[in-house]
Write a protein that holds these residues in place. Sequence first.
Motif, mmCIF file in Angstrom:
data_model
loop_
_atom_site.group_PDB
_atom_site.id
_atom_site.type_symbol
_atom_site.label_atom_id
_atom_site.label_comp_id
_atom_site.label_asym_id
_atom_site.label_seq_id
_atom_site.Cartn_x
_atom_site.Cartn_y
_atom_site.Cartn_z
ATOM 1 N N LYS A 123 0.798 -1.218 0.000
ATOM 2 C CA LYS A 123 0.000 0.000 0.000
ATOM 3 C C LYS A 123 0.838 1.278 0.000
ATOM 4 O O LYS A 123 0.365 2.334 -0.419
ATOM 5 C CB LYS A 123 -0.992 -0.021 1.170
ATOM 6 C CG LYS A 123 -2.024 -1.153 1.038
ATOM 7 C CD LYS A 123 -2.821 -1.083 -0.267
ATOM 8 C CE LYS A 123 -3.277 -2.409 -0.834
ATOM 9 N NZ LYS A 123 -4.137 -3.209 0.011
ATOM 10 N N ARG A 124 2.078 1.190 0.481
ATOM 11 C CA ARG A 124 2.962 2.366 0.427
ATOM 12 C C ARG A 124 3.515 2.575 -0.974
ATOM 13 O O ARG A 124 3.806 3.691 -1.386
ATOM 14 C CB ARG A 124 4.153 2.188 1.390
ATOM 15 C CG ARG A 124 3.808 2.435 2.823
ATOM 16 C CD ARG A 124 5.041 2.863 3.592
ATOM 17 N NE ARG A 124 6.204 2.056 3.272
ATOM 18 C CZ ARG A 124 7.442 2.377 3.575
ATOM 19 N NH1 ARG A 124 7.691 3.505 4.215
ATOM 20 N NH2 ARG A 124 8.441 1.577 3.272
ATOM 21 N N ALA A 125 3.696 1.462 -1.701
ATOM 22 C CA ALA A 125 4.324 1.521 -3.028
ATOM 23 C C ALA A 125 3.289 1.316 -4.133
ATOM 24 O O ALA A 125 3.628 0.982 -5.264
ATOM 25 C CB ALA A 125 5.411 0.455 -3.120
ATOM 26 N N ASP A 135 -2.850 -2.606 -17.576
ATOM 27 C CA ASP A 135 -4.076 -3.350 -17.894
ATOM 28 C C ASP A 135 -4.516 -4.279 -16.764
ATOM 29 O O ASP A 135 -5.403 -5.109 -16.936
ATOM 30 C CB ASP A 135 -3.875 -4.151 -19.189
ATOM 31 C CG ASP A 135 -3.660 -3.222 -20.379
ATOM 32 O OD1 ASP A 135 -4.304 -2.155 -20.410
ATOM 33 O OD2 ASP A 135 -2.830 -3.547 -21.252
ATOM 34 N N VAL A 136 -3.870 -4.114 -15.621
ATOM 35 C CA VAL A 136 -4.262 -4.903 -14.447
ATOM 36 C C VAL A 136 -5.383 -4.154 -13.715
ATOM 37 O O VAL A 136 -5.382 -2.926 -13.662
ATOM 38 C CB VAL A 136 -3.051 -5.095 -13.489
ATOM 39 C CG1 VAL A 136 -3.452 -5.911 -12.262
ATOM 40 C CG2 VAL A 136 -1.883 -5.740 -14.228
ATOM 41 N N LEU A 137 -6.340 -4.892 -13.171
ATOM 42 C CA LEU A 137 -7.430 -4.265 -12.410
ATOM 43 C C LEU A 137 -6.993 -4.162 -10.947
ATOM 44 O O LEU A 137 -7.324 -5.009 -10.112
ATOM 45 C CB LEU A 137 -8.703 -5.098 -12.550
ATOM 46 C CG LEU A 137 -9.106 -5.447 -13.999
ATOM 47 C CD1 LEU A 137 -10.313 -6.379 -14.009
ATOM 48 C CD2 LEU A 137 -9.398 -4.176 -14.801
ATOM 49 N N TRP A 138 -6.194 -3.143 -10.649
ATOM 50 C CA TRP A 138 -5.599 -3.000 -9.313
ATOM 51 C C TRP A 138 -6.656 -2.685 -8.262
ATOM 52 O O TRP A 138 -7.466 -1.778 -8.438
ATOM 53 C CB TRP A 138 -4.521 -1.917 -9.313
ATOM 54 C CG TRP A 138 -3.329 -2.279 -10.150
ATOM 55 C CD1 TRP A 138 -2.998 -1.777 -11.371
ATOM 56 C CD2 TRP A 138 -2.323 -3.256 -9.830
ATOM 57 N NE1 TRP A 138 -1.836 -2.369 -11.835
ATOM 58 C CE2 TRP A 138 -1.404 -3.281 -10.913
ATOM 59 C CE3 TRP A 138 -2.091 -4.105 -8.748
ATOM 60 C CZ2 TRP A 138 -0.279 -4.123 -10.935
ATOM 61 C CZ3 TRP A 138 -0.987 -4.940 -8.767
ATOM 62 C CH2 TRP A 138 -0.095 -4.946 -9.848
ATOM 63 N N VAL A 139 -6.632 -3.401 -7.173
ATOM 64 C CA VAL A 139 -7.580 -3.209 -6.060
ATOM 65 C C VAL A 139 -6.869 -2.425 -4.959
ATOM 66 O O VAL A 139 -5.860 -2.878 -4.415
ATOM 67 C CB VAL A 139 -8.068 -4.571 -5.513
ATOM 68 C CG1 VAL A 139 -9.023 -4.367 -4.336
ATOM 69 C CG2 VAL A 139 -8.731 -5.380 -6.623
ATOM 70 N N ARG A 140 -7.397 -1.245 -4.645
ATOM 71 C CA ARG A 140 -6.714 -0.330 -3.721
ATOM 72 C C ARG A 140 -6.861 -0.744 -2.271
ATOM 73 O O ARG A 140 -5.968 -0.529 -1.468
ATOM 74 C CB ARG A 140 -7.254 1.096 -3.905
ATOM 75 C CG ARG A 140 -6.941 1.655 -5.290
ATOM 76 C CD ARG A 140 -7.721 2.921 -5.584
ATOM 77 N NE ARG A 140 -7.225 4.084 -4.861
ATOM 78 C CZ ARG A 140 -6.185 4.819 -5.237
ATOM 79 N NH1 ARG A 140 -5.500 4.501 -6.325
ATOM 80 N NH2 ARG A 140 -5.814 5.860 -4.529
ATOM 81 N N GLY A 201 -3.459 6.443 2.352
ATOM 82 C CA GLY A 201 -4.217 7.337 1.482
ATOM 83 C C GLY A 201 -4.845 6.704 0.262
ATOM 84 O O GLY A 201 -5.107 7.380 -0.743
ATOM 85 N N LEU A 202 -5.109 5.403 0.319
ATOM 86 C CA LEU A 202 -5.697 4.716 -0.853
ATOM 87 C C LEU A 202 -7.201 4.460 -0.689
ATOM 88 O O LEU A 202 -7.839 3.985 -1.613
ATOM 89 C CB LEU A 202 -5.005 3.376 -1.077
ATOM 90 C CG LEU A 202 -3.524 3.441 -1.444
ATOM 91 C CD1 LEU A 202 -2.905 2.061 -1.398
ATOM 92 C CD2 LEU A 202 -3.332 4.061 -2.825
ATOM 93 N N ALA A 203 -7.718 4.734 0.502
ATOM 94 C CA ALA A 203 -9.144 4.465 0.723
ATOM 95 C C ALA A 203 -9.740 5.556 1.614
ATOM 96 O O ALA A 203 -9.002 6.276 2.276
ATOM 97 C CB ALA A 203 -9.338 3.110 1.379
#
Lengths: 203, 203
Positions: A123-125, A135-140, A201-203
């Motif tokens: 989550k930091r990187a 093209d990856v569906l990244w999940v935060r 800070g991702l959510a």
Amino acid sequence: MKYVVNIILFEEFETLDVFGPVEIFGCLPDIFKLNFISLNGKTVSSTQNVKVETNKYEKKNDENTITFIPGGMGTREKINDKNLINFIQNIAVESEYIMSVCTGSALLAKTGLLDGKKATTNKRAFDWVAAQGKDVLWVRKSRWVNDGNIFTSSGVSAGIDMTLGFISELLGKEKAKEISNKIEYKWNEDKEWDPFAELYGLA
Amino acid sequence: MKYVVNIILFEEFETLDVFGPVEIFGCLPDIFKLNFISLNGKTVSSTQNVKVETNKYEKKNDENTITFIPGGMGTREKINDKNLINFIQNIAVESEYIMSVCTGSALLAKTGLLDGKKATTNKRAFDWVAAQGKDVLWVRKSRWVNDGNIFTSSGVSAGIDMTLGFISELLGKEKAKEISNKIEYKWNEDKEWDPFAELYGLA
């Protein structure tokens, strides 16, 4: 023995990314055989100065395999190492399951095997990893993500929770609980539990 | 660098007993230098088949050291290995701090250095460990115990919590929280938290 777990090591891998999951797999020696591999089959050092002996990769036709990819500072450079990315790709496409921990998903993304699939990472990187696979569906926000035969986890210690989650899918939740109790570990068993997404800070 | 952490390995040590704490110490490379040692200075294998290179022990006069002793199935035999017990004793008495994880406290008890001190250990193997040190004040319910310069933890994953607890004592709680956040680990920061004591009939 049902699965050979091929654990791909490279210089400056992160210690706990590897040895948390190894502890879990190692509780079931009748099911998982742990095989530490690297490009040249020599000793590989983690960022924390652990020097681990590795083997060269040899695929045997009658084996079921799991490909395991850790993260660590080494990934910053290794995303540009075509030999390593091809090595990972060749091993992973032959595997029943593919797993990565932390920034290991950056290496996996570079193989193209995550394209169109859901995945997560450290989550930091997060932004740096996400840039390695557009093209990856990244999940935060997720402790770990499972899409088809691919499991990806958040940073470092999340690999332990993901591997227990994998055991739960494969062998049932009771088996995962049994292992976590054996190693006196409080399993964060809810994939949705991810306070670190908010912290960074991702959510 | 302020402390050399001498991590004593032996055949059939438990993987996570070592590499959980190593991950924590490894987050502070300016303060802790990790040194994997064994009686003969050769490669040592964990129960989970991790083959780690080690050094022979050499005491340098101007170094501050921490002695770290993991547990694992190997301890069942090693409690009777006088060479190893003497090795541990000689290194530990010269150290500023002594730490053990899981059944590593059985080896430490055999040196006599725990006599009259409070200590804990693995909760499944509690009675066996306690029998190795009849003058030790064994604590049945505690995630980890600190008595003077000696820190002992419960089973396997408890070593991570203890090492963060040690960092908290040495460098302040903020530093311990910073490390646990960095590795996305939910630190069980209360020593009294020990659901496994109850699970295994000790509380």
